[in-house]
Write an enzyme that holds these catalytic residues in place. Structure first.
Site, PDB file in Angstrom:
ATOM      1  N   ASP A 192       0.899  -1.151  -0.072  1.00  0.00           N
ATOM      2  CA  ASP A 192      -0.145   0.062  -0.078  1.00  0.00           C
ATOM      3  C   ASP A 192       0.813   1.287  -0.030  1.00  0.00           C
ATOM      4  O   ASP A 192       0.380   2.305   0.445  1.00  0.00           O
ATOM      5  CB  ASP A 192      -0.963   0.085   1.229  1.00  0.00           C
ATOM      6  CG  ASP A 192      -2.104  -1.197   1.233  1.00  0.00           C
ATOM      7  OD1 ASP A 192      -2.471  -1.493  -0.160  1.00  0.00           O
ATOM      8  OD2 ASP A 192      -2.692  -1.439   2.257  1.00  0.00           O
ATOM      9  N   ALA A 193       2.079   1.164  -0.353  1.00  0.00           N
ATOM     10  CA  ALA A 193       2.993   2.488  -0.377  1.00  0.00           C
ATOM     11  C   ALA A 193       3.520   2.616  -1.742  1.00  0.00           C
ATOM     12  O   ALA A 193       4.456   3.561  -1.907  1.00  0.00           O
ATOM     13  CB  ALA A 193       4.330   2.180   0.562  1.00  0.00           C
TER      14      ALA A 193
END
Length: 285
Positions: free
Chosen positions: A229-230
């Protein structure tokens, strides 16, 4: 519609880039129909997306890349990509059990809002097979366990290559992809996840957010990298929450914002309006 060429570039900032690019198009009888640019002064980097009409363009389509490399890219140290409007991207969708993002994407696809081809939908559950059938799309159910994950990814890759897939959308696919899989599709896997302020992890984030009385929730659409999620962010949005909201309304508002943000992220990718540099994206207007 007439065919157009779409050129996206980034290079060291320098004088005359726009003039050189537009002059190249003009000298070869092209007509610019879109141009957007940005300079990142911190990085000393120039970004640009230009699109031009190919009707009457004097360079044959199969020779344009060579001409760009010789006349502009090499002299100005450009990192660049060239696409044509006639090249319709082929999008694979990965899903698990949640249907809201899948329904939204398929509705937009059926309405002609997304200029893509969808050769297949892949899932680790059977729950959404009826949705695929409703839209007349192939559905591959491939269960995932801790023991078979490596074999499953090999089967995924085989299917994606067999169907000539250009990019992947994780429409609430609740499995973590391996770094090896991600590396096969750099900046070509789009994911969606909730974005709480403050953030809440765990199995029941909406329950935790409700208990804290959050006043805003949102969603983030991003490219997938090995950092969970980065990856580079493509689209984000938020919705206000009040004390009148229940866990049920939080979940519904969360689903609504997720599907809107995901569709916007996919649209930007399909229209070739994204450009990734390091871990950031330039989103052209």
């Amino acid at each position: 519609m007439r065919e157009t060429a779409i050129l996206r570039i980034h290079c060291p900032d320098q004088r005359g880039i726009v003039a050189k690019v537009t002059d190249f198009i003009h000298r070869n009888n092209g007509n610019v129909v879109y141009l957007d640019q940005h300079t990142d002064y911190g990085e000393d980097r120039f970004f640009m997306r230009v699109e031009w009409d190919l009707d009457g363009f004097s360079i044959p389509v199969d020779k344009i890349k060579d001409a760009i490399e010789e006349k502009m890219a090499w002299p100005m140290q450009m990192v660049w990509s060239l696409k044509f409007s006639s090249q319709v991207p082929r999008m694979a969708i990965f899903v698990s059990r949640s249907s809201h993002c899948l329904y939204d994407l398929l509705a937009r696809y059926s309405a002609g809002e997304l200029n893509v081809e969808i050769p297949l939908i892949i899932s680790n559950h059977k729950d959404l097979e009826a949705v695929a059938k409703q839209f007349g799309l192939p559905y591959y159910h491939i269960p995932v366990t801790k023991e078979n994950k490596q074999e499953v990814e090999k089967e995924h890759i085989r299917l994606l290559e067999e169907h000539n897939v250009d990019f992947i959308v994780l429409a609430r696919y609740m499995q973590i992809l391996s770094p090896e899989f991600n590396e096969l599709y750099p900046n070509r896997i789009i994911n969606i996840h909730h974005s709480f302020l403050p953030a809440f992890a765990g199995a029941k984030p909406y329950h935790a957010a409700h208990s804290r009385g959050v006043k805003i929730i949102g969603a983030t659409g991003h490219y997938v990298t090995s950092d969970l999620d980065a990856g580079p962010i493509i689209e984000q949005d938020v919705v206000k929450i009040t004390h009148h909201d229940t866990v049920k309304t939080l979940v519904q508002k969360g689903k609504d914002i997720e599907k809107i943000v995901l569709s916007k992220a996919v649209q930007a990718h399909v229209e070739r309006k994204t450009l990734v540099y390091k871990n950031k994206t330039i989103i052209f207007a």
